[in-house]
Design a protein around this motif. Structure first.
Motif, mmCIF file in Angstrom:
data_model
loop_
_atom_site.group_PDB
_atom_site.id
_atom_site.type_symbol
_atom_site.label_atom_id
_atom_site.label_comp_id
_atom_site.label_asym_id
_atom_site.label_seq_id
_atom_site.Cartn_x
_atom_site.Cartn_y
_atom_site.Cartn_z
ATOM 1 N N UNK A 18 0.827 -1.211 0.000
ATOM 2 C CA UNK A 18 0.000 0.000 0.000
ATOM 3 C C UNK A 18 0.862 1.262 0.000
ATOM 4 N N UNK A 19 1.956 1.228 0.741
ATOM 5 C CA UNK A 19 2.827 2.403 0.859
ATOM 6 C C UNK A 19 3.708 2.619 -0.365
ATOM 7 N N UNK A 20 3.782 1.628 -1.262
ATOM 8 C CA UNK A 20 4.659 1.740 -2.432
ATOM 9 C C UNK A 20 4.301 2.942 -3.290
ATOM 10 N N UNK A 21 3.021 3.238 -3.411
ATOM 11 C CA UNK A 21 2.584 4.385 -4.220
ATOM 12 C C UNK A 21 3.088 5.683 -3.597
ATOM 13 N N UNK A 22 2.959 5.801 -2.281
ATOM 14 C CA UNK A 22 3.426 7.005 -1.591
ATOM 15 C C UNK A 22 4.940 7.155 -1.737
ATOM 16 N N UNK A 23 5.666 6.052 -1.616
ATOM 17 C CA UNK A 23 7.128 6.108 -1.739
ATOM 18 C C UNK A 23 7.542 6.636 -3.103
ATOM 19 N N UNK A 24 6.847 6.172 -4.145
ATOM 20 C CA UNK A 24 7.189 6.633 -5.486
ATOM 21 C C UNK A 24 6.943 8.128 -5.629
ATOM 22 N N UNK A 25 5.862 8.620 -5.061
ATOM 23 C CA UNK A 25 5.555 10.054 -5.143
ATOM 24 C C UNK A 25 6.549 10.887 -4.339
ATOM 25 N N UNK A 63 16.642 -14.082 0.810
ATOM 26 C CA UNK A 63 15.217 -14.407 0.841
ATOM 27 C C UNK A 63 14.400 -13.286 1.471
ATOM 28 N N UNK A 64 14.965 -12.609 2.469
ATOM 29 C CA UNK A 64 14.260 -11.489 3.092
ATOM 30 C C UNK A 64 14.140 -10.308 2.132
ATOM 31 N N UNK A 65 15.218 -10.028 1.400
ATOM 32 C CA UNK A 65 15.172 -8.940 0.412
ATOM 33 C C UNK A 65 14.128 -9.241 -0.660
ATOM 34 N N UNK A 66 14.099 -10.475 -1.143
ATOM 35 C CA UNK A 66 13.093 -10.863 -2.132
ATOM 36 C C UNK A 66 11.683 -10.679 -1.584
ATOM 37 N N UNK A 67 11.492 -11.047 -0.316
ATOM 38 C CA UNK A 67 10.171 -10.933 0.294
ATOM 39 C C UNK A 67 9.705 -9.482 0.345
ATOM 40 N N UNK A 68 10.601 -8.559 0.687
ATOM 41 C CA UNK A 68 10.236 -7.141 0.712
ATOM 42 C C UNK A 68 9.952 -6.640 -0.696
ATOM 43 N N UNK A 69 10.846 -6.945 -1.639
ATOM 44 C CA UNK A 69 10.699 -6.453 -3.014
ATOM 45 C C UNK A 69 9.441 -6.989 -3.681
ATOM 46 N N UNK A 70 8.984 -8.122 -3.242
ATOM 47 C CA UNK A 70 7.755 -8.706 -3.803
ATOM 48 C C UNK A 70 6.555 -7.794 -3.532
ATOM 49 N N UNK A 71 6.629 -7.018 -2.448
ATOM 50 C CA UNK A 71 5.547 -6.098 -2.098
ATOM 51 C C UNK A 71 5.826 -4.670 -2.557
ATOM 52 N N UNK A 72 7.093 -4.270 -2.496
ATOM 53 C CA UNK A 72 7.488 -2.918 -2.924
ATOM 54 C C UNK A 72 8.929 -2.975 -3.410
ATOM 55 N N UNK A 343 -4.920 -2.212 -19.913
ATOM 56 C CA UNK A 343 -4.996 -1.491 -18.645
ATOM 57 C C UNK A 343 -3.701 -1.538 -17.849
ATOM 58 N N UNK A 344 -2.753 -2.372 -18.258
ATOM 59 C CA UNK A 344 -1.490 -2.471 -17.529
ATOM 60 C C UNK A 344 -0.687 -1.174 -17.603
ATOM 61 N N UNK A 345 -0.981 -0.322 -18.586
ATOM 62 C CA UNK A 345 -0.207 0.918 -18.745
ATOM 63 C C UNK A 345 -0.710 2.044 -17.850
ATOM 64 N N UNK A 346 -1.800 1.824 -17.151
ATOM 65 C CA UNK A 346 -2.353 2.885 -16.308
ATOM 66 C C UNK A 346 -1.515 3.059 -15.046
ATOM 67 N N UNK A 347 -1.360 4.308 -14.630
ATOM 68 C CA UNK A 347 -0.527 4.614 -13.467
ATOM 69 C C UNK A 347 -1.026 3.938 -12.191
ATOM 70 N N UNK A 348 -2.335 3.694 -12.112
ATOM 71 C CA UNK A 348 -2.862 3.075 -10.900
ATOM 72 C C UNK A 348 -2.792 1.555 -10.940
ATOM 73 N N UNK A 349 -2.167 0.997 -11.978
ATOM 74 C CA UNK A 349 -1.973 -0.442 -12.063
ATOM 75 C C UNK A 349 -0.579 -0.762 -11.519
ATOM 76 N N UNK A 350 -0.533 -1.529 -10.453
ATOM 77 C CA UNK A 350 0.755 -1.808 -9.799
ATOM 78 C C UNK A 350 1.745 -2.513 -10.716
ATOM 79 N N UNK A 351 1.241 -3.247 -11.695
ATOM 80 C CA UNK A 351 2.143 -4.027 -12.541
ATOM 81 C C UNK A 351 3.108 -3.146 -13.324
ATOM 82 N N UNK A 352 2.637 -1.983 -13.779
ATOM 83 C CA UNK A 352 3.546 -1.119 -14.541
ATOM 84 C C UNK A 352 4.668 -0.585 -13.672
#
Length: 393
Positions: A18-25, A63-72, A343-352
């Motif tokens: 959830x916080x990944x969007x805020x971090x990017x901004x 493995x811990x780094x991968x776990x964090x990066x998987x979310x953000x 829809x993958x190109x939309x800014x609100x899509x986490x995949x992009x």
């Protein structure tokens, strides 16, 4: 135990995402994200137990780094880069660790290691000046590792060149805001730092060749296998772990979005064998990257723990595979991204965001394949590596 760190990361996972969007901004990690990472203990995995760390197997760190990066991805990247620094501090003069963690065991250390400064020898140490870009997570760090060329007394590098890793407290360098405007990994806050004539005592320095060969620890009486691993095996580990974790997170998002998506043809994607084939193949490739990366660092660890030297050929093999792991995982991400729908190109899509973060991570110099593959081929032939190739092996 170290595995508890990954369990806490998974517990915090939804909030990290959830916080990944805020971090990017923000262009850096939010204070809330940093609080979660500190609570999880990811950046203390390689820290000595004397200072509240886990002194964990590098596999656990990866493995811990991968776990964090998987979310953000940005948070995972900072963990992968900043999380290696306690490992190097443990190899230095004991006074350095005491200065950093004596009062606060959650103190973080930034970098970068590129030798962008000149360290002029003076009585008792060096005087350093220079400017370094790409200092990931630097806003939340109170110390910084920097690479520096030993000077000749006239502001130029000495000949032959000699590279030091030096460490400075926050009072000795300046962070330059507005120097991190990028297309991916924006939340890492990898800003420029500037040093203008700071004095560095000798005990806060270490020769790059010694730490690269795993020899610095022995010189300071450190015997644990963890701290005798080659720098050129450990430093890339955190960075590539972040990239693989990003790709794992992207795969999770892709599968969740495709589950109920209906294509323009009116066919549900779950019934489209071509999209599902790509997703299955991508999952296998990303999983293979994870396994191979962990296998490489585990093999090196086992050799060092057994008192066996790690040959140039073995080190070059680990580096070759580490580079290939990153490229394989990102190539797999490209395949599913291309089949995720408009829809993958939309800014609100986490995949992009995962896609952009992965490609920026792949651009790090530690993932450039040419030198790593070249060096490994020579080593396999039993030939001597030239100096410009040995420095990264």
């Amino acid at each position: 135990m170290a595995h508890e760190v990954v369990e806490r990361v998974e517990q915090y996972g939804p909030k990290l995402a959830e916080l990944a969007v805020e971090n990017e901004k923000l262009g850096r990690l939010s204070d809330e994200t940093v609080g979660l990472l500190r609570s999880a203990g990811v950046l203390r995995l390689l820290q000595p137990t004397k200072f509240g760390g886990y002194a964990a197997h590098p596999r656990d760190f990866a493995e811990a780094v991968m776990a964090v990066a998987r979310h953000d991805g940005a948070a995972g990247w900072v963990c992968g880069v900043v999380g290696v620094h306690p490992w190097e501090v443990a190899q230095m003069d004991p006074r350095v660790a005491q200065e950093i963690w004596g009062e606060n065991q959650d103190t973080w250390i930034a970098s970068p290691y590129m030798p962008n400064g000149i360290a002029e020898p003076v009585d008792g140490g060096y005087v350093l000046s220079g400017r370094w870009p790409f200092s990931s997570g630097t806003d939340h760090c109170d110390w910084v590792f920097l690479g520096a060329l030993v000077g000749d007394g006239k502001g130029r590098p000495a000949s032959p060149p000699s590279v030091l890793h030096v460490i400075l407290p926050r009072s000795s360098y300046e962070i330059i805001d507005d120097t991190w405007d990028v297309i991916g990994l924006s939340g890492t806050g990898s800003k420029d730092v500037v040093v203008d004539g700071a004095f560095i005592p000798t005990y806060r320095t270490v020769n790059q060749d010694e730490v690269s060969a795993g020899e610095a620890a022995v010189g300071n009486g450190v015997t644990e296998a963890l701290y005798r691993l080659p720098f050129t095996s450990m430093f890339p580990l955190g960075i590539t772990s972040a990239v693989i974790g990003i790709c794992e997170g992207a795969l999770d998002v892709h599968l969740a979005q495709q589950r109920d998506r209906v294509a323009v043809t009116g066919v549900q994607v779950r019934d489209d064998p071509y999209v599902l084939y790509s997703a299955g193949e991508a999952a296998a490739e990303i999983a293979a990257s994870r396994v191979q990366l962990i296998d490489g660092i585990s093999r090196v660890y086992e050799q060092v723990a057994a008192g066996e030297p790690v040959s140039v050929e073995e080190r070059s093999r680990v580096r070759r595979n580490q580079v290939r792991c990153a490229w394989r995982a990102v190539s797999a991400l490209d395949e599913i991204f291309a089949r995720s729908g408009g829809n993958v190109i939309r800014r609100d899509n986490a995949l992009q965001r995962y896609w952009r973060d992965a490609h920026v991570g792949l651009a790090h110099m530690i993932h450039v394949p040419g030198a790593a593959y070249h060096a490994n081929s020579l080593a396999q032939m039993g030939l001597e590596l030239p100096p410009q190739l040995r420095v990264l092996i």
